[in-house]
Design a protein around this motif. Sequence first.
Motif, PDB file in Angstrom:
ATOM      1  N   PHE A  98       0.831  -1.199   0.000  1.00 28.85           N
ATOM      2  CA  PHE A  98       0.000   0.000   0.000  1.00 28.85           C
ATOM      3  C   PHE A  98       0.865   1.247   0.000  1.00 28.85           C
ATOM      4  O   PHE A  98       1.799   1.385   0.797  1.00 28.85           O
ATOM      5  N   SER A  99       0.527   2.137  -0.885  1.00 28.12           N
ATOM      6  CA  SER A  99       1.188   3.432  -0.980  1.00 28.12           C
ATOM      7  C   SER A  99       0.622   4.343   0.101  1.00 28.12           C
ATOM      8  O   SER A  99      -0.409   4.971  -0.074  1.00 28.12           O
ATOM      9  N   SER A 100       1.317   4.386   1.249  1.00 28.65           N
ATOM     10  CA  SER A 100       0.856   5.215   2.345  1.00 28.65           C
ATOM     11  C   SER A 100       1.679   6.502   2.404  1.00 28.65           C
ATOM     12  O   SER A 100       2.367   6.850   1.443  1.00 28.65           O
ATOM     13  N   SER A 101       1.627   7.180   3.513  1.00 27.01           N
ATOM     14  CA  SER A 101       2.222   8.519   3.561  1.00 27.01           C
ATOM     15  C   SER A 101       2.602   8.894   4.979  1.00 27.01           C
ATOM     16  O   SER A 101       1.963   8.475   5.952  1.00 27.01           O
ATOM     17  N   CYS A 102       3.624   9.734   5.087  1.00 22.73           N
ATOM     18  CA  CYS A 102       4.013  10.248   6.396  1.00 22.73           C
ATOM     19  C   CYS A 102       2.944  11.167   6.971  1.00 22.73           C
ATOM     20  O   CYS A 102       2.993  11.528   8.149  1.00 22.73           O
ATOM     21  N   THR A 103       1.946  11.537   6.159  1.00 22.91           N
ATOM     22  CA  THR A 103       0.869  12.381   6.672  1.00 22.91           C
ATOM     23  C   THR A 103       0.094  11.667   7.782  1.00 22.91           C
ATOM     24  O   THR A 103      -0.611  12.326   8.556  1.00 22.91           O
ATOM     25  N   VAL A 104       0.212  10.335   7.884  1.00 22.20           N
ATOM     26  CA  VAL A 104      -0.510   9.621   8.948  1.00 22.20           C
ATOM     27  C   VAL A 104      -0.018  10.042  10.337  1.00 22.20           C
ATOM     28  O   VAL A 104      -0.730   9.872  11.325  1.00 22.20           O
ATOM     29  N   TYR A 105       1.190  10.594  10.414  1.00 22.29           N
ATOM     30  CA  TYR A 105       1.733  11.011  11.706  1.00 22.29           C
ATOM     31  C   TYR A 105       1.265  12.405  12.117  1.00 22.29           C
ATOM     32  O   TYR A 105       1.488  12.807  13.265  1.00 22.29           O
ATOM     33  N   GLY A 106       0.679  13.156  11.175  1.00 15.10           N
ATOM     34  CA  GLY A 106       0.359  14.547  11.478  1.00 15.10           C
ATOM     35  C   GLY A 106       1.638  15.302  11.839  1.00 15.10           C
ATOM     36  O   GLY A 106       2.719  15.016  11.324  1.00 15.10           O
ATOM     37  N   GLN A 107       1.520  16.281  12.745  1.00 17.34           N
ATOM     38  CA  GLN A 107       2.718  16.950  13.251  1.00 17.34           C
ATOM     39  C   GLN A 107       3.255  16.131  14.417  1.00 17.34           C
ATOM     40  O   GLN A 107       2.711  16.159  15.515  1.00 17.34           O
ATOM     41  N   ALA A 108       4.309  15.375  14.141  1.00 13.69           N
ATOM     42  CA  ALA A 108       4.847  14.458  15.146  1.00 13.69           C
ATOM     43  C   ALA A 108       5.427  15.222  16.332  1.00 13.69           C
ATOM     44  O   ALA A 108       5.938  16.342  16.191  1.00 13.69           O
ATOM     45  N   ASP A 109       5.361  14.592  17.509  1.00 12.63           N
ATOM     46  CA  ASP A 109       5.890  15.211  18.724  1.00 12.63           C
ATOM     47  C   ASP A 109       7.407  15.215  18.729  1.00 12.63           C
ATOM     48  O   ASP A 109       8.033  16.089  19.332  1.00 12.63           O
ATOM     49  N   GLU A 110       8.018  14.210  18.089  1.00 10.60           N
ATOM     50  CA  GLU A 110       9.473  14.088  18.071  1.00 10.60           C
ATOM     51  C   GLU A 110       9.969  13.871  16.648  1.00 10.60           C
ATOM     52  O   GLU A 110       9.316  13.205  15.848  1.00 10.60           O
ATOM     53  N   LEU A 111      11.125  14.447  16.362  1.00 11.98           N
ATOM     54  CA  LEU A 111      11.767  14.276  15.061  1.00 11.98           C
ATOM     55  C   LEU A 111      13.168  13.708  15.268  1.00 11.98           C
ATOM     56  O   LEU A 111      13.825  14.051  16.231  1.00 11.98           O
ATOM     57  N   PRO A 112      13.665  12.853  14.393  1.00 14.84           N
ATOM     58  CA  PRO A 112      12.954  12.299  13.240  1.00 14.84           C
ATOM     59  C   PRO A 112      11.823  11.369  13.660  1.00 14.84           C
ATOM     60  O   PRO A 112      11.781  10.908  14.800  1.00 14.84           O
ATOM     61  N   ILE A 113      10.925  11.085  12.721  1.00 16.12           N
ATOM     62  CA  ILE A 113       9.735  10.301  13.007  1.00 16.12           C
ATOM     63  C   ILE A 113      10.056   8.807  12.879  1.00 16.12           C
ATOM     64  O   ILE A 113      10.545   8.358  11.839  1.00 16.12           O
ATOM     65  N   THR A 114       9.793   8.064  13.937  1.00 14.23           N
ATOM     66  CA  THR A 114       9.958   6.609  13.890  1.00 14.23           C
ATOM     67  C   THR A 114       8.599   5.949  13.672  1.00 14.23           C
ATOM     68  O   THR A 114       7.551   6.594  13.811  1.00 14.23           O
ATOM     69  N   GLU A 115       8.612   4.657  13.364  1.00 16.68           N
ATOM     70  CA  GLU A 115       7.362   3.915  13.193  1.00 16.68           C
ATOM     71  C   GLU A 115       6.587   3.803  14.501  1.00 16.68           C
ATOM     72  O   GLU A 115       5.382   3.490  14.478  1.00 16.68           O
ATOM     73  N   ASN A 116       7.250   4.067  15.616  1.00 15.64           N
ATOM     74  CA  ASN A 116       6.565   4.026  16.911  1.00 15.64           C
ATOM     75  C   ASN A 116       5.784   5.304  17.205  1.00 15.64           C
ATOM     76  O   ASN A 116       5.020   5.355  18.176  1.00 15.64           O
ATOM     77  N   ALA A 117       5.979   6.327  16.395  1.00 16.28           N
ATOM     78  CA  ALA A 117       5.242   7.577  16.608  1.00 16.28           C
ATOM     79  C   ALA A 117       3.748   7.321  16.427  1.00 16.28           C
ATOM     80  O   ALA A 117       3.349   6.588  15.521  1.00 16.28           O
ATOM     81  N   PRO A 118       2.926   7.904  17.291  1.00 12.66           N
ATOM     82  CA  PRO A 118       1.481   7.676  17.147  1.00 12.66           C
ATOM     83  C   PRO A 118       0.938   8.374  15.910  1.00 12.66           C
ATOM     84  O   PRO A 118       1.432   9.423  15.506  1.00 12.66           O
ATOM     85  N   THR A 119      -0.057   7.739  15.299  1.00  5.36           N
ATOM     86  CA  THR A 119      -0.780   8.456  14.246  1.00  5.36           C
ATOM     87  C   THR A 119      -1.704   9.445  14.935  1.00  5.36           C
ATOM     88  O   THR A 119      -2.243   9.178  16.007  1.00  5.36           O
ATOM     89  N   LYS A 120      -1.866  10.604  14.312  1.00  2.00           N
ATOM     90  CA  LYS A 120      -2.660  11.679  14.913  1.00  2.00           C
ATOM     91  C   LYS A 120      -3.818  12.028  13.997  1.00  2.00           C
ATOM     92  O   LYS A 120      -3.795  11.668  12.818  1.00  2.00           O
ATOM     93  N   PRO A 121      -4.804  12.720  14.518  1.00  2.00           N
ATOM     94  CA  PRO A 121      -5.882  13.172  13.626  1.00  2.00           C
ATOM     95  C   PRO A 121      -5.287  13.867  12.406  1.00  2.00           C
ATOM     96  O   PRO A 121      -4.447  14.752  12.533  1.00  2.00           O
ATOM     97  N   ALA A 122      -5.718  13.435  11.243  1.00  2.00           N
ATOM     98  CA  ALA A 122      -5.107  13.932   9.999  1.00  2.00           C
ATOM     99  C   ALA A 122      -5.359  15.423   9.825  1.00  2.00           C
ATOM    100  O   ALA A 122      -6.405  15.947  10.224  1.00  2.00           O
TER     101      ALA A 122
END
Length: 336
Positions: A122-146
């Motif tokens: 599936f062609s997904s996107s980093c947009t699933v993270y919204g504005q991440a709390d920490e950078l760089p974004i890891t796969e453990n970052a929660p998805t946020k309201p888009a």
Amino acid sequence: MKKILVTGGLGFIGSHTVVELQNTGFEVIIIDDLSNSSIDVLENITKITGTQPAFHNIDLRIKKDVKNFFDTNKIDGIIHFAAFKAVGESVQNPLDYYENNIGSLVYLLQEMRDRNLDNFIFSSSCTVYGQADELPITENAPTKPAESPYGNTKQIGEEIIRDTCKANSLNAIALRYFNPIGAHDSVHIGELPLGVPQNLIPYVTQTAAGIREQLSVFGDDYDTADGTAIRDYIHVVDLAKAHIAALQRLLEKNNKTSFEFFNVGTGKGSSVLEVIKAFENATDQKLNYKIVGRREGDITAAYADTTIANKELNWKTEKTLEEALNSSWEWQKKQL
């Protein structure tokens, strides 16, 4: 020879992935409705690889046409790119985005379920993270309201696939892209948006080419070093190769769970002004740009931690930002 269906295979990322699939020895079937692509891309893929992929002009929103395709074609895996993809446009036309991006995914997965087919990327996107709390974004970052309906279709898409994997014998990988740019070294394929570009780099190259009078930089009051938004820009060929790595992981049954997801980026963030400067340095072109107000749906900064993708997929990026920008400019000049 494994037969792979690539939906949206004449689009920007899709066409580059088709080339890498063919170069790796896969047989490719493309589905594309040509809503944001051109049939000429099929011929240009053939110029690069020497093999013309099978092509079907199908709108995946039409369920009976999707069923008819699977009735007459046997496949070993699907890479699903077909989707509307512009953040700003999705804010203006949310229902079109939900119908196209969600409906087509559901119809594909229903056919896979009914035929006991496996291997879905599936062609997904980093947009699933919204504005991440920490950078760089890891796969453990929660998805946020888009922040946009487009981003929401990617979140919902992943949830649909996850639920399908639990209920059926599907194995799937979602690749969460950061910002794909660049063009193939042959300059036979590249990013060619229809109408006014929604992404930064095509607007940059069209401005340099005189097609657009001026480049708008959306906001200079973000909490970044120069005030402009930061993104992770990955060369499209590097991104295409990540799909090959993910597909081989599924075909060889090396996946650890039935649904996996990986960040696909360079691991480095660049601001809009840094990209403009890098483009000018790489191409010797001066850009006419101005600072304007922020664009609805945009976040401050997003760049990837690619540690897991590097390890699990045995993949990493090879091309620099300057190489990507230069290839974009070479591609743009060819279109003039």
